[in-house]
Design a protein around this motif. Structure first.
Motif, mmCIF file in Angstrom:
data_model
loop_
_atom_site.group_PDB
_atom_site.id
_atom_site.type_symbol
_atom_site.label_atom_id
_atom_site.label_comp_id
_atom_site.label_asym_id
_atom_site.label_seq_id
_atom_site.Cartn_x
_atom_site.Cartn_y
_atom_site.Cartn_z
ATOM 1 N N LYS A 68 9.992 17.778 7.063
ATOM 2 C CA LYS A 68 9.914 17.088 5.774
ATOM 3 C C LYS A 68 11.270 16.566 5.318
ATOM 4 C CE LYS A 68 10.322 21.308 2.963
ATOM 5 N NZ LYS A 68 11.445 20.918 2.119
ATOM 6 N N ASN A 69 12.349 17.037 5.952
ATOM 7 C CA ASN A 69 13.686 16.574 5.601
ATOM 8 C C ASN A 69 14.298 15.683 6.673
ATOM 9 O OD1 ASN A 69 13.694 17.876 3.126
ATOM 10 N ND2 ASN A 69 14.601 19.744 3.937
ATOM 11 N N ILE A 70 13.460 15.163 7.589
ATOM 12 C CA ILE A 70 13.914 14.186 8.573
ATOM 13 C C ILE A 70 13.499 12.808 8.071
ATOM 14 C CG2 ILE A 70 13.800 13.388 10.956
ATOM 15 C CD1 ILE A 70 13.081 16.227 11.776
ATOM 16 N N THR A 71 14.453 11.995 7.657
ATOM 17 C CA THR A 71 14.177 10.691 7.055
ATOM 18 C C THR A 71 14.280 9.587 8.105
ATOM 19 O OG1 THR A 71 15.076 11.420 4.932
ATOM 20 C CG2 THR A 71 14.889 9.039 5.285
ATOM 21 N N PHE A 72 13.241 8.748 8.193
ATOM 22 C CA PHE A 72 13.272 7.551 9.021
ATOM 23 C C PHE A 72 13.541 6.350 8.123
ATOM 24 C CE2 PHE A 72 10.419 10.305 11.512
ATOM 25 C CZ PHE A 72 11.033 10.237 12.757
ATOM 26 N N THR A 73 14.550 5.582 8.459
ATOM 27 C CA THR A 73 14.832 4.362 7.710
ATOM 28 C C THR A 73 15.484 3.351 8.656
ATOM 29 O OG1 THR A 73 15.800 3.489 5.668
ATOM 30 C CG2 THR A 73 17.138 5.063 6.924
ATOM 31 N N THR A 74 15.732 2.153 8.150
ATOM 32 C CA THR A 74 16.263 1.062 8.975
ATOM 33 C C THR A 74 17.477 0.456 8.289
ATOM 34 O OG1 THR A 74 14.008 0.583 9.730
ATOM 35 C CG2 THR A 74 15.663 -1.120 10.108
ATOM 36 N N VAL A 75 18.427 -0.012 9.067
ATOM 37 C CA VAL A 75 19.585 -0.706 8.500
ATOM 38 C C VAL A 75 19.097 -1.866 7.628
ATOM 39 C CG1 VAL A 75 21.597 -2.134 9.026
ATOM 40 C CG2 VAL A 75 21.104 -0.115 10.431
ATOM 41 N N PRO A 76 19.470 -1.919 6.351
ATOM 42 C CA PRO A 76 19.052 -3.037 5.500
ATOM 43 C C PRO A 76 19.609 -4.359 6.033
ATOM 44 C CG PRO A 76 19.858 -1.211 4.166
ATOM 45 C CD PRO A 76 20.224 -0.905 5.583
ATOM 46 N N VAL A 77 18.753 -5.352 6.138
ATOM 47 C CA VAL A 77 19.169 -6.629 6.730
ATOM 48 C C VAL A 77 18.670 -7.805 5.897
ATOM 49 C CG1 VAL A 77 19.257 -5.712 9.075
ATOM 50 C CG2 VAL A 77 17.116 -6.690 8.217
ATOM 51 N N ASP A 96 14.338 0.972 1.977
ATOM 52 C CA ASP A 96 13.169 0.133 2.198
ATOM 53 C C ASP A 96 12.266 0.778 3.252
ATOM 54 O OD1 ASP A 96 14.197 -1.742 0.440
ATOM 55 O OD2 ASP A 96 15.234 -2.851 2.020
ATOM 56 N N ASN A 97 11.012 1.043 2.869
ATOM 57 C CA ASN A 97 10.003 1.534 3.804
ATOM 58 C C ASN A 97 10.431 2.818 4.522
ATOM 59 O OD1 ASN A 97 8.257 -0.817 3.445
ATOM 60 N ND2 ASN A 97 9.835 -1.942 4.560
ATOM 61 N N ALA A 98 11.092 3.712 3.801
ATOM 62 C CA ALA A 98 11.500 4.969 4.421
ATOM 63 C C ALA A 98 10.321 5.925 4.511
ATOM 64 C CB ALA A 98 12.621 5.612 3.606
ATOM 65 N N SER A 99 10.372 6.836 5.480
ATOM 66 C CA SER A 99 9.332 7.852 5.641
ATOM 67 C C SER A 99 9.986 9.107 6.196
ATOM 68 C CB SER A 99 8.238 7.368 6.590
ATOM 69 O OG SER A 99 8.755 7.113 7.888
ATOM 70 N N THR A 100 9.225 10.201 6.212
ATOM 71 C CA THR A 100 9.720 11.450 6.781
ATOM 72 C C THR A 100 8.793 11.890 7.903
ATOM 73 O OG1 THR A 100 8.548 12.685 5.045
ATOM 74 C CG2 THR A 100 10.876 12.222 4.690
ATOM 75 N N ALA A 101 9.306 12.794 8.758
ATOM 76 C CA ALA A 101 8.601 13.143 9.997
ATOM 77 C C ALA A 101 7.296 13.886 9.756
ATOM 78 C CB ALA A 101 9.510 13.978 10.890
ATOM 79 N N ASP A 102 7.097 14.451 8.555
ATOM 80 C CA ASP A 102 5.868 15.200 8.301
ATOM 81 C C ASP A 102 4.744 14.322 7.759
ATOM 82 O OD1 ASP A 102 7.329 14.821 5.904
ATOM 83 O OD2 ASP A 102 6.212 16.440 4.934
ATOM 84 N N GLN A 103 5.031 13.051 7.478
ATOM 85 C CA GLN A 103 4.030 12.169 6.883
ATOM 86 C C GLN A 103 3.125 11.532 7.936
ATOM 87 O OE1 GLN A 103 6.904 9.642 4.699
ATOM 88 N NE2 GLN A 103 5.843 10.245 2.837
ATOM 89 N N LYS A 104 1.839 11.471 7.625
ATOM 90 C CA LYS A 104 0.875 10.790 8.486
ATOM 91 C C LYS A 104 0.544 9.444 7.838
ATOM 92 C CE LYS A 104 -1.214 15.059 10.210
ATOM 93 N NZ LYS A 104 -2.461 15.837 10.381
ATOM 94 N N LEU A 105 1.006 8.355 8.459
ATOM 95 C CA LEU A 105 0.865 7.020 7.889
ATOM 96 C C LEU A 105 0.032 6.138 8.795
ATOM 97 C CD1 LEU A 105 4.604 6.548 6.834
ATOM 98 C CD2 LEU A 105 2.708 7.312 5.391
ATOM 99 N N CYS A 106 -0.544 5.080 8.208
ATOM 100 C CA CYS A 106 -1.328 4.121 8.974
ATOM 101 C C CYS A 106 -0.565 2.802 9.087
ATOM 102 C CB CYS A 106 -2.688 3.861 8.306
ATOM 103 S SG CYS A 106 -3.848 5.220 8.468
ATOM 104 N N ALA A 107 -0.486 2.273 10.292
ATOM 105 C CA ALA A 107 0.179 0.986 10.509
ATOM 106 C C ALA A 107 -0.688 -0.129 9.954
ATOM 107 C CB ALA A 107 0.420 0.770 11.997
ATOM 108 N N SER A 108 -0.043 -1.127 9.383
ATOM 109 C CA SER A 108 -0.808 -2.229 8.788
ATOM 110 C C SER A 108 -0.197 -3.578 9.164
ATOM 111 C CB SER A 108 -0.827 -2.078 7.259
ATOM 112 O OG SER A 108 0.485 -2.082 6.735
#
Length: 577
Positions: free
Chosen positions: A382-391, A565-577
């Motif tokens: 829950k404390n592993i954050t996925f994010t992307t370099v802002p561009v 922007d659009n950050a998530s964590t490793a414990d989240q179950k998300l659906c691609a859209s």
């Protein structure tokens, strides 16, 4: 099937050599008996033991097998034909956890398993390829510090069935890239995706050739990030240097894999659960999925992380989000009880992971990989954050194909990673850790506190970036009200942690300053005062390598976290859209 049934010891499936020890509850490696194996008699019914009756043994009654009695002393006796002989019990070996984490076209990180046995782990080590990256990274791995691992997925075609992916004849570009930062206290981690189409300046790179000699590959300005690997003979060290040039964050190590990693790893764990909001039918990647949840593995899993035409605006940034979701799901699957309690899956996962992996030579041995695995396993998902370099879209292009760093949003994110600050709330974990502090140490923070105007302190730089002592002094004098403070220059030696030394009669001043700076009781060092430039007794604040900037509390409670922007964590179950 056991070793005897196969006829040759070297044909044995490694998973069949792992046996659950009921006394310890752990799986142990049992090697096959030496010498030729007696073949099983396929026509013999299970209910009987063929061959003559042997002294000290009982034949089985019809319908059930009776195990042989334990012999009181060794007898030079051959095993009964058609029956497996007893294998000598090996010493219990500690379970080793080798971590592998992979997503998109890249592979790594979390080999989560209890596949112990030194000999077998040395075999796994032999599967791993290494690259000498020189001073592009760290020369060793430390279990007591924060660390950064650059995870690279290449578009190089290797293995059967990969002809339809990547560029034909590609040397292997940096197609998918994640900079993984793991906090010093292991309470959190950040996985920062770097777009392959990000325009960057690639610096000159010293590269070691196969014959042991070195050459300097000249740098390039204003090119795609993925060209930092493969082009002109650039190796992963060049990619690491490009990350440092672009973000200011130096990777300590790298881990790299190609297309086969996704296929073999997902098959090893029996598939990965994914979710899509709308049904997918992509003729280019051949991905077909119904709306909702599905389980993908092998070729279908690779198609899922490679497709650019099924989600969002059909661009690389949308694919990155899907890959991050896939990675989180794979991590959960590898950590699940279904995987951890299955020796067959553990062995398959270990083999697939190590064969898919190339790392820098500093971490290319089994002991170091094990240490990295155990340190990564401490971080809560829950404390592993996925994010992307802002561009931003590249303003130099009429037809938008590449992106540039967003100079407004990106620097605060880079600074948080450099300063080891979490993007998730980890205060509960920190409170729990603080409770374990020695009572006497914690008591240093308790008691009366002086007014800031009464605090006398001199500030030294003991390992913080150049100019930090003056910057902190300016903050103390102009914003914190600590007017009786002065810059004392550099400390005699660098230190890892910021400290505040004070005399017993300055404890009230020390507590007040500790509150301003966010110091823990452990950072407060009762001792002696020194004389300041006015000849008055003063405390000594020495800024260590953990210094996070003027006015930033060392416990990070005052840091304003940037919007991701659009950050998530490793414990989240998300659906691609």
């Amino acid at each position: 099937m056991d070793a005897q049934g196969r006829g040759r010891a070297d044909d044995v499936d490694p998973a069949d050599q792992w046996v659950l020890n009921p006394r310890t509850g752990e799986y142990e490696l049992r090697m096959p008996p030496s010498g030729p194996s007696a073949p099983s008699a396929p026509s013999a019914p299970k209910s009987s033991v063929p061959g003559p009756r042997t002294a000290g043994r009982r034949t089985s009654a019809p319908g059930r097998e009776v195990p042989p009695q334990r012999r009181r002393r060794p007898e030079p006796e051959e095993p009964v034909p058609g029956r497996r002989g007893r294998r000598p019990e090996k010493k219990k070996s500690r379970g080793k956890k080798v971590l592998l984490w992979t997503g998109g076209t890249m592979a790594f990180v979390v080999l989560v398993a209890g596949v112990g046995g030194y000999v077998y782990l040395k075999h796994l080590e032999g599967n791993v390829s290494t690259t000498d990256v020189g001073n592009a990274g760290s020369s060793s791995f430390s279990k007591d510090e924060a660390f950064n691992i650059l995870i690279i997925g290449t578009d190089k075609r290797t293995g059967a069935g990969n002809e339809g992916y990547g560029d034909k004849g590609s040397a292997g570009h940096a197609d998918t890239n994640i900079l993984l930062h793991v906090a010093e206290d292991r309470s959190n981690a950040t996985a920062l995706s770097i777009p392959r189409d990000l325009i960057v300046d690639i610096p000159d790179c010293e590269t070691k050739l196969e014959d042991g000699t070195t050459k300097v590959v000249p740098g390039s300005e204003g090119v795609r990030f993925n060209q930092s690997l493969g082009d002109l003979g650039r190796d992963a060290g060049c990619t690491m240097r490009t990350v440092t040039e672009t973000t200011g964050i130096k990777p300590d190590h790298f881990m790299m894999a190609d297309f086969n990693a996704v296929k073999t790893l997902t098959s090893a764990v029996g598939g990965v659960d994914v979710c899509v909001e709308h049904a997918v039918d992509d003729p280019k990647s051949h991905l077909q999925l119904p709306a909702g949840e599905s389980t993908v593995e092998g070729e279908q899993a690779l198609a899922f992380v490679r497709t650019r035409h099924s989600f969002g605006n059909e661009g690389d940034l949308d694919r990155i989000k899907v890959q991050q979701q896939f990675l989180g799901s794979l991590m959960r699957k590898m950590s699940s009880s279904d995987t951890l309690t299955s020796p067959t899956k553990l062995v398959k996962l270990a083999e697939a992971a190590t064969k898919a992996l190339t790392v820098d030579s500093a971490i290319g041995n089994v002991g170091t990989l094990k240490d990295i695995a155990l340190e990564l396993k401490k971080v809560p998902p829950k404390n592993i954050t996925f994010t992307t370099v802002p561009v931003l879209d590249n303003p130099a292009e009429k037809v938008k194909a590449t992106v540039v760093v967003n100079e407004t949003k990106a620097p605060p994110i880079f600074d948080m990673i450099k300063n080891d600050i979490s993007f998730t709330e980890v205060e509960q974990e920190k409170k729990a850790k603080k409770k374990k502090e020695d009572a006497a140490v914690a008591a240093r923070l308790e008691g009366a506190k002086s007014d800031p105007s009464e605090i006398r302190v001199r500030v030294l730089n003991g390992g913080a970036p150049a100019g930090s002592a003056q910057q902190e002094l300016n903050y103390l004098q102009t914003q914190a009200g600590v007017a009786k403070s002065e810059n004392a220059g550099n400390a005699p030696a660098d230190i890892a942690k910021t400290t505040l030394e004070y005399a017993p009669d300055q404890a009230d001043q020390a507590r007040a300053l500790a509150e301003i700076l966010g110091l823990t009781g452990a950072a407060m060092k009762p001792g002696e005062s020194v004389t300041n430039s006015q000849g008055l007794p003063t405390m000594t604040l020495t800024l260590g390598k953990d210094f996070k900037g003027a006015g930033v509390k060392l416990d990070a409670t005052s840091v304003k976290k940037p919007d991701l922007d659009n950050a998530s964590t490793a414990d989240q179950k998300l659906c691609a859209s």
